[in-house]
Design a protein around this motif. Sequence first.
Motif, short mmCIF file in Angstrom:
data_model
loop_
_atom_site.label_atom_id
_atom_site.label_comp_id
_atom_site.label_asym_id
_atom_site.label_seq_id
_atom_site.Cartn_x
_atom_site.Cartn_y
_atom_site.Cartn_z
N TYR A 104 -8.95 11.42 -9.06
CA TYR A 104 -7.91 10.45 -9.43
C TYR A 104 -8.50 9.05 -9.60
O TYR A 104 -8.10 8.31 -10.50
CB TYR A 104 -6.78 10.42 -8.39
CG TYR A 104 -5.83 11.58 -8.51
CD1 TYR A 104 -5.17 11.85 -9.70
CD2 TYR A 104 -5.55 12.40 -7.42
CE1 TYR A 104 -4.29 12.91 -9.82
CE2 TYR A 104 -4.68 13.46 -7.53
CZ TYR A 104 -4.05 13.72 -8.73
OH TYR A 104 -3.19 14.77 -8.84
N PHE A 107 -10.21 9.04 -12.89
CA PHE A 107 -9.19 9.04 -13.94
C PHE A 107 -8.61 7.64 -14.11
O PHE A 107 -8.46 7.15 -15.23
CB PHE A 107 -8.09 10.04 -13.62
CG PHE A 107 -6.94 10.00 -14.58
CD1 PHE A 107 -7.04 10.54 -15.85
CD2 PHE A 107 -5.73 9.40 -14.21
CE1 PHE A 107 -5.99 10.49 -16.74
CE2 PHE A 107 -4.67 9.35 -15.09
CZ PHE A 107 -4.80 9.89 -16.36
N ASN A 110 -11.15 5.35 -15.81
CA ASN A 110 -11.26 5.66 -17.24
C ASN A 110 -10.00 5.24 -17.99
O ASN A 110 -10.09 4.72 -19.11
CB ASN A 110 -11.52 7.15 -17.45
CG ASN A 110 -12.94 7.55 -17.09
OD1 ASN A 110 -13.84 6.72 -17.11
ND2 ASN A 110 -13.12 8.81 -16.76
#
Length: 133
Positions: A104, A107, A110
């Motif tokens: 997470y 993520f 990004n």
Amino acid sequence: MDCKNPLENLETNLEMFIENVRQIRIIVSDFQAQGQNVLNQKIQGLVTGLQEIDKLKSQVQNVHVPFEVFDYIDQGKNPQLYTKDCIDKARNKNEEVKGKIDAYRKFKANMLLELQKTFPNEMNKYRAIRGDE
């Protein structure tokens, strides 16, 4: 025995009781008439042992044993393995959750990077509001 804690007293009494039962089993399995007095003494010791264990029950009433421990005993496993298995399960779950948290975080990093590329003005406003500048 009073200098020990109640669980140690119970454990000691149970060990002595089990040993007494083991000795009775040996005497009975090869019973001979001259061993009757010894058998009677052992049986009396068995009764005394049960009385001692019964006296200790009030001191150990608040001990909670997970039902899974009894399953281990029923399966012929050492109940001390229950603690080891619980620790192993907790360690595995911890590693799994840590992996998810790391995924997470990557993520999010990004996503923020891509949002910055696609919507630079909006992301600058967002970071200003959050105080991330």
